[in-house]
Design an enzyme around this catalytic site. Structure first.
Site, PDB file in Angstrom:
ATOM      1  N   ASN A 210       0.841  -1.197   0.000  1.00 43.63           N
ATOM      2  CA  ASN A 210       0.000   0.000   0.000  1.00 43.63           C
ATOM      3  C   ASN A 210       0.876   1.247   0.000  1.00 43.63           C
ATOM      4  O   ASN A 210       2.101   1.149  -0.011  1.00 43.63           O
ATOM      5  CB  ASN A 210      -0.937  -0.027   1.206  1.00 43.63           C
ATOM      6  CG  ASN A 210      -0.172  -0.116   2.503  1.00 43.63           C
ATOM      7  OD1 ASN A 210       0.585   0.783   2.854  1.00 43.63           O
ATOM      8  ND2 ASN A 210      -0.320  -1.231   3.209  1.00 43.63           N
ATOM      9  N   LYS A 289       8.229 -16.803 -11.311  1.00 40.77           N
ATOM     10  CA  LYS A 289       7.459 -15.638 -11.762  1.00 40.77           C
ATOM     11  C   LYS A 289       6.199 -16.117 -12.492  1.00 40.77           C
ATOM     12  O   LYS A 289       6.287 -16.970 -13.387  1.00 40.77           O
ATOM     13  CB  LYS A 289       8.319 -14.794 -12.690  1.00 40.77           C
ATOM     14  CG  LYS A 289       7.689 -13.496 -13.069  1.00 40.77           C
ATOM     15  CD  LYS A 289       8.585 -12.689 -13.982  1.00 40.77           C
ATOM     16  CE  LYS A 289       7.760 -11.585 -14.610  1.00 40.77           C
ATOM     17  NZ  LYS A 289       8.299 -11.130 -15.863  1.00 40.77           N
ATOM     18  N   PHE A 324      -4.395   3.448  14.749  1.00 36.53           N
ATOM     19  CA  PHE A 324      -4.697   4.418  13.689  1.00 36.53           C
ATOM     20  C   PHE A 324      -5.831   3.883  12.853  1.00 36.53           C
ATOM     21  O   PHE A 324      -5.944   2.666  12.661  1.00 36.53           O
ATOM     22  CB  PHE A 324      -3.465   4.647  12.801  1.00 36.53           C
ATOM     23  CG  PHE A 324      -2.480   5.584  13.434  1.00 36.53           C
ATOM     24  CD1 PHE A 324      -1.705   5.188  14.501  1.00 36.53           C
ATOM     25  CD2 PHE A 324      -2.361   6.893  12.970  1.00 36.53           C
ATOM     26  CE1 PHE A 324      -0.819   6.060  15.113  1.00 36.53           C
ATOM     27  CE2 PHE A 324      -1.486   7.778  13.561  1.00 36.53           C
ATOM     28  CZ  PHE A 324      -0.709   7.362  14.638  1.00 36.53           C
ATOM     29  N   LYS A 338     -13.349   0.584  15.662  1.00 37.33           N
ATOM     30  CA  LYS A 338     -12.034  -0.077  15.780  1.00 37.33           C
ATOM     31  C   LYS A 338     -11.456   0.088  17.195  1.00 37.33           C
ATOM     32  O   LYS A 338     -10.853  -0.827  17.741  1.00 37.33           O
ATOM     33  CB  LYS A 338     -11.052   0.502  14.754  1.00 37.33           C
ATOM     34  CG  LYS A 338     -11.361   0.044  13.341  1.00 37.33           C
ATOM     35  CD  LYS A 338     -10.459   0.678  12.312  1.00 37.33           C
ATOM     36  CE  LYS A 338     -11.005   0.387  10.914  1.00 37.33           C
ATOM     37  NZ  LYS A 338     -10.260   1.041   9.849  1.00 37.33           N
ATOM     38  N   LYS A 342     -10.847  -3.378  19.039  1.00 36.56           N
ATOM     39  CA  LYS A 342      -9.454  -3.761  19.296  1.00 36.56           C
ATOM     40  C   LYS A 342      -9.012  -3.435  20.730  1.00 36.56           C
ATOM     41  O   LYS A 342      -7.848  -3.574  21.059  1.00 36.56           O
ATOM     42  CB  LYS A 342      -8.529  -3.098  18.277  1.00 36.56           C
ATOM     43  CG  LYS A 342      -8.884  -3.446  16.823  1.00 36.56           C
ATOM     44  CD  LYS A 342      -7.813  -3.024  15.830  1.00 36.56           C
ATOM     45  CE  LYS A 342      -8.347  -3.115  14.404  1.00 36.56           C
ATOM     46  NZ  LYS A 342      -7.328  -3.018  13.369  1.00 36.56           N
TER      47      LYS A 342
HETATM   48  N1  CTP Z   1      -3.581  -3.176  12.210  1.00 39.05           N
HETATM   49  C1  CTP Z   1      -2.788  -4.209  12.666  1.00 39.05           C
HETATM   50  N2  CTP Z   1      -2.766  -5.406  12.013  1.00 39.05           N
HETATM   51  C2  CTP Z   1      -3.514  -5.595  10.918  1.00 39.05           C
HETATM   52  C3  CTP Z   1      -4.345  -4.553  10.431  1.00 39.05           C
HETATM   53  C4  CTP Z   1      -4.351  -3.356  11.099  1.00 39.05           C
HETATM   54  O1  CTP Z   1      -2.077  -4.030  13.672  1.00 39.05           O
HETATM   55  N3  CTP Z   1      -3.455  -6.754  10.310  1.00 39.05           N
HETATM   56  C5  CTP Z   1      -3.635  -1.907  12.941  1.00 39.05           C
HETATM   57  C6  CTP Z   1      -3.062  -0.719  12.190  1.00 39.05           C
HETATM   58  O2  CTP Z   1      -1.682  -0.540  12.469  1.00 39.05           O
HETATM   59  C7  CTP Z   1      -3.909   0.428  12.710  1.00 39.05           C
HETATM   60  C8  CTP Z   1      -5.243  -0.206  13.033  1.00 39.05           C
HETATM   61  O3  CTP Z   1      -4.973  -1.588  13.174  1.00 39.05           O
HETATM   62  O4  CTP Z   1      -3.413   0.939  13.920  1.00 39.05           O
HETATM   63  C9  CTP Z   1      -6.329   0.019  12.008  1.00 39.05           C
HETATM   64  O5  CTP Z   1      -6.007  -0.510  10.780  1.00 39.05           O
HETATM   65  P1  CTP Z   1      -7.012  -0.414   9.531  1.00 39.05           P
HETATM   66  O6  CTP Z   1      -6.417  -1.167   8.412  1.00 39.05           O
HETATM   67  O7  CTP Z   1      -7.370   0.998   9.284  1.00 39.05           O
HETATM   68  O8  CTP Z   1      -8.272  -1.142  10.068  1.00 39.05           O
HETATM   69  P2  CTP Z   1      -8.769  -2.554   9.867  1.00 39.05           P
HETATM   70  O9  CTP Z   1      -9.111  -3.060  11.217  1.00 39.05           O
HETATM   71  O10 CTP Z   1      -7.814  -3.368   9.058  1.00 39.05           O
HETATM   72  O11 CTP Z   1     -10.133  -2.311   9.082  1.00 39.05           O
HETATM   73  P3  CTP Z   1     -10.427  -1.952   7.555  1.00 39.05           P
HETATM   74  O12 CTP Z   1      -9.229  -2.334   6.746  1.00 39.05           O
HETATM   75  O13 CTP Z   1     -11.621  -2.761   7.298  1.00 39.05           O
HETATM   76  O14 CTP Z   1     -10.732  -0.490   7.526  1.00 39.05           O
END
Ligand code: CTP
Length: 407
Positions: A210, A289, A324, A338, A342
Site C-alpha cells: 500500500n 514468476k 490508527f 475499531k 481492538k
Molecule cells: N492493524 C494491525 N494489524 C492488521 C491490520 C491493522 O495491527 N493486520 C492496525 C493498524 O496498524 C492500525 C489499526 O490496526 O493501527 C487500524 O487498521 P485499519 O487497516 O485501518 O483497520 P482494519 O481493522 O484493518 O479495518 P479496515 O481495513 O476494514 O478499515
C-alpha cells in the site's frame, strides 16, 4: 541524588547575530546548563573564542583538528556527550553544509556525528533566507530531523527590513530549556511503534502493498525518543532514515511484523500501531514468476492476523494501546468501532481523502478518539506536530490514570 547538569553544545556560525550567542551562553550557564562552545572561523571574525571560554569555562574550538579534550577526539566527544546541540546563529553557509554533509570544521563535524537533537536558530539577510538554495537546504534538514527556531521579520543589520532576523535570545533560551525538560518526561517508559506498509509476496518479483510512507510512525518514534523513552520501531519497508537513538527492527510481511511485535509487546508500556498492515496475503507464493495468461485472472487471498487486535486481547495492566484508522468514509464511526473492537485506549482517525492528510505527504489532519469518549480534532499539522500532539494527549491520559504514588 541531584541529577547531573544538562549539557549543551553551542555552535556559533558567521552571522552578525553571533554576538547574541555570548548572551545566550551566559544565561544558559547561569541557569545550570553546562555549555560547550564551538565557533566557525567566520563566527570568530564577529566574536572572540576567548569570550565563550570565559563565559562557559570550556575550550572553544574552531578547527576540526584541534584537540582540546585530553585523550578524546574532540568532535566525536562533543557529539556524544551532549543532551542538545544548538546552533545559534545558523548562517546560510552552515545550513548549506549541514544539508549537504560537508563536515569541514569542528562545528559541522560535531553536529553531523551527533545523535542528540539539533536545534538551529537561523539568522541571515532576507535575500539569503529567501534564496531557493537556502529554502531547499532547510527542507532537507527538516526531513533529516533537525529542529528550528524560525527567524523573525524586522530591521536587519544590512539596513533592510524582512524575514531573516534571528529569534530573540529569550525565545531561544526558553526553547532550549523546553527541549531539555521534555527529554526527561518519558524517561523509563518503553515505547513500541509499528510503521510503514507491509509487503505480501506473490511470486519472486511481485508483492501486494500500500501507499504508506512510514512518516507518521517514524515521527512518533522520534518524538517519544526526544522525551527520553526507550523506543523500538518495527518498520515495514520505507525510504526513511532511522531516527537517532531508536532501535529499529526491519520487517517485510505482516506475519514478520506480528512476530516482531509479539516478541516485544510484553515489555512495552505504550504501543503506537501506525503501520498500514496488509489485511490479506496471497494464499500461495509462486516459486517462479507467474506468467501472464489470456483472459481474466484471480488471486486467492488469506487474511493476516490483526496485530493490534491481538495486542488488545492480551493487554497488560497499565499498558496503553494507540491505533490508527485510515478511512475514506464514516471516519469517526468507523474509527470508534475499531477503538472498541481492538480494545484500544486511543485511536487516531484520519480521512485519507482529505487535502493535506493521508499516507504519503508531510502533513496530516487527524481526530483523536479516546476510550473515555474524548474527541480531539486537530487542524492541518505536519506529521511531526501531529506526533507531538498524540504524545501530549497520551501523556495526560497516563498521568490521569496513574495510581497515586506512595512516596
Ligand atoms: N492493524 C494491525 N494489524 C492488521 C491490520 C491493522 O495491527 N493486520 C492496525 C493498524 O496498524 C492500525 C489499526 O490496526 O493501527 C487500524 O487498521 P485499519 O487497516 O485501518 O483497520 P482494519 O481493522 O484493518 O479495518 P479496515 O481495513 O476494514 O478499515
Amino acid at each position: 541524588m541531584p541529577s547531573s547538569p544538562k549539557r549543551v553544545v553551542l555552535g556559533v556560525s558567521g552571522s552578525i547575530a553571533a554576538y547574541k550567542a555570548a548572551d545566550l551562553a551566559s544565561r544558559l550557564v547561569k541557569s545550570g546548563v553546562e555549555v560547550f562552545p564551538i565557533l566557525t572561523a567566520d563566527a570568530a571574525r564577529f566574536v572572540q573564542p576567548a569570550t565563550f571560554r570565559a563565559l562557559t569555562h570550556h575550550p572553544c574550538p574552531i578547527d576540526v583538528f584541534e584537540e582540546p579534550y585530553p585523550g578524546e577526539i574532540a568532535h566525536i566527544w562533543l557529539a556524544r556527550n551532549c543532551d542538545l546541540f544548538a546552533i545559534v546563529p545558523a548562517s546560510m553557509n552552515v545550513i548549506a553544509r549541514l544539508a549537504n554533509g560537508l563536515a569541514e570544521d569542528m562545528l559541522t563535524a560535531a553536529a553531523m556525528a551527533c545523535t542528540a537533537p539539533i536545534l538551529l536558530a537561523p539568522g541571515m539577510n532576507t535575500g539569503m533566507w529567501n534564496n531557493p538554495a537556502t529554502q531547499a537546504n532547510l527542507a532537507k534538514l527538516r526531513d533529516y530531523g533537525y529542529f528550528f527556531i524560525e527567524p523573525t521579520s524586522g530591521r536587519l543589520a544590512c539596513r533592510t527590513e524582512g524575514v531573516g532576523r534571528m529569534a530573540d535570545v529569550e525565545t531561544i533560551f526558553a526553547a532550549i530549556h523546553e527541549m531539555l525538560a521534555r527529554q526527561d518526561s518519558w524517561r523509563g517508559i518503553k515505547v513500541l511503534v509499528t510503521a510503514g506498509p507491509t509487503r505480501e509476496p506473490l511470486d519472486p518479483v511481485r508483492y501486494l502493498s500500500n501507499r504508506s510512507s512510514g512518516k507518521m510512525g517514524y515521527a512518533l518514534a522520534e518524538a517519544a525518543r526526544l522525551r527520553g523513552a526507550e523506543v523500538t520501531l518495527v518498520s515495514g519497508p520505507t525510504a526513511l532514515a532511522a531516527p537517532g537513538g531508536v532501535e529499529v527492527v526491519h520487517v517485510e510481511t505482516a506475519a514478520q511484523m506480528r512476530d516482531a511485535v509479539l516478541l516485544r509487546s510484553n515489555s512495552a508500556d505504550i504501543v503506537f500501531a501506525a503501520a498500514a498492515v496488509a489485511d490479506y496475503r496471497p494464499s500461495e507464493i509462486a516459486a517462479q514468476k507467474i506468467k501472464k495468461a489470456l483472459g481474466d485472472s484471480s488471486l486467492e487471498l488469506t487474511p493476516n492476523d490483526d496485530i493490534l487486535a491481538l495486542l488488545g486481547s492480551r493487554k497488560l495492566p497499565g499498558q496503553r494501546l494507540v491505533g490508527f484508522a485510515a478511512e475514506t468514509e464514516d471516519l469517526l464511526a468507523s474509527a470508534r468501532r475499531k477503538l472498541d473492537d481492538k480494545q484500544l485506549d486511543w485511536i487516531v482517525a484520519n480521512d485519507v481523502t482529505a487535502e493535506g492528510a493521508g499516507f504519503d505527504g508531510d502533513t496530516n489532519i487527524v481526530t483523536l478518539l479516546g476510550r473515555g469518549g474524548e474527541e480531539i480534532a486537530l487542524p492541518l499539522l505536519t506529521k511531526r506536530e501531529v506526533a507531538e500532539r498524540i504524545l501530549e494527549t497520551v501523556q495526560e491520559n497516563v498521568n490521569r490514570d496513574a495510581p497515586p504514588s506512595d512516596n
